[in-house]
Design a protein around this motif. Sequence first.
Motif, mmCIF file in Angstrom:
data_model
loop_
_atom_site.group_PDB
_atom_site.id
_atom_site.type_symbol
_atom_site.label_atom_id
_atom_site.label_comp_id
_atom_site.label_asym_id
_atom_site.label_seq_id
_atom_site.Cartn_x
_atom_site.Cartn_y
_atom_site.Cartn_z
ATOM 1 N N UNK A 69 1.116 -1.301 -0.083
ATOM 2 C CA UNK A 69 0.002 -0.106 -0.483
ATOM 3 C C UNK A 69 0.357 0.710 0.083
ATOM 4 N N UNK A 70 1.772 1.301 0.677
ATOM 5 C CA UNK A 70 2.572 2.547 0.627
ATOM 6 C C UNK A 70 3.592 2.632 -1.274
ATOM 7 N N UNK A 71 4.248 1.218 -0.842
ATOM 8 C CA UNK A 71 4.021 1.463 -2.236
ATOM 9 C C UNK A 71 3.521 2.356 -3.192
ATOM 10 N N UNK A 72 2.047 1.738 -3.361
ATOM 11 C CA UNK A 72 0.871 1.964 -4.329
ATOM 12 C C UNK A 72 0.534 3.833 -3.975
ATOM 13 N N UNK A 107 7.738 5.810 1.217
ATOM 14 C CA UNK A 107 6.318 5.512 1.733
ATOM 15 C C UNK A 107 5.925 3.693 1.469
ATOM 16 N N UNK A 108 6.653 2.703 1.150
ATOM 17 C CA UNK A 108 7.108 1.505 1.162
ATOM 18 C C UNK A 108 6.930 1.128 2.433
ATOM 19 N N UNK A 109 8.962 1.802 2.596
ATOM 20 C CA UNK A 109 9.276 1.629 3.936
ATOM 21 C C UNK A 109 8.456 2.271 5.686
ATOM 22 N N UNK A 110 7.451 3.366 5.056
ATOM 23 C CA UNK A 110 6.732 3.765 5.830
ATOM 24 C C UNK A 110 5.079 2.590 6.133
ATOM 25 N N UNK A 111 4.715 2.501 5.277
ATOM 26 C CA UNK A 111 3.442 1.322 5.297
ATOM 27 C C UNK A 111 4.226 0.463 5.765
ATOM 28 N N UNK A 112 5.422 -0.773 5.544
ATOM 29 C CA UNK A 112 5.341 -1.168 6.828
ATOM 30 C C UNK A 112 5.727 -1.043 7.670
#
Length: 117
Positions: A69-72, A107-112
């Motif tokens: 989701x962060x990636x998106x 954002x990918x890291x933040x979502x994780x």
Amino acid sequence: MFGAVWYMVLSDPWMTAPGVARDADGKPLNSSNPRPYILSAILAIVVAGMMRHVLAASGLTSIPSGAIAGFGIGAFLIVPWMMMNNEIAGKPFQLTVINGGYAVIGCTLMGAVLMLF
């Protein structure tokens, strides 16, 4: 932490692309101004807060789903908007690549990380 490493590694092309004014040591002229750093920290918290809301409202609970989701969010919301602004302002495409890469990976890291709590 990720942003500090990203922009330290890519500092020269990042400053060159938009023509950031530098001093004799190659540092940005405004490097002693705390405002950009303070705003960056505050705005990262704002983004994390909104991402947390979106992830919770979507019912996501796992680390991989948060990362996806962060990636998106980074790749399909932030980068296109960033690209529009850069194109309209006549900024080099390299600036979009550097800042966009930061947005997508960040954002990918933040979502994780948000899924850890």
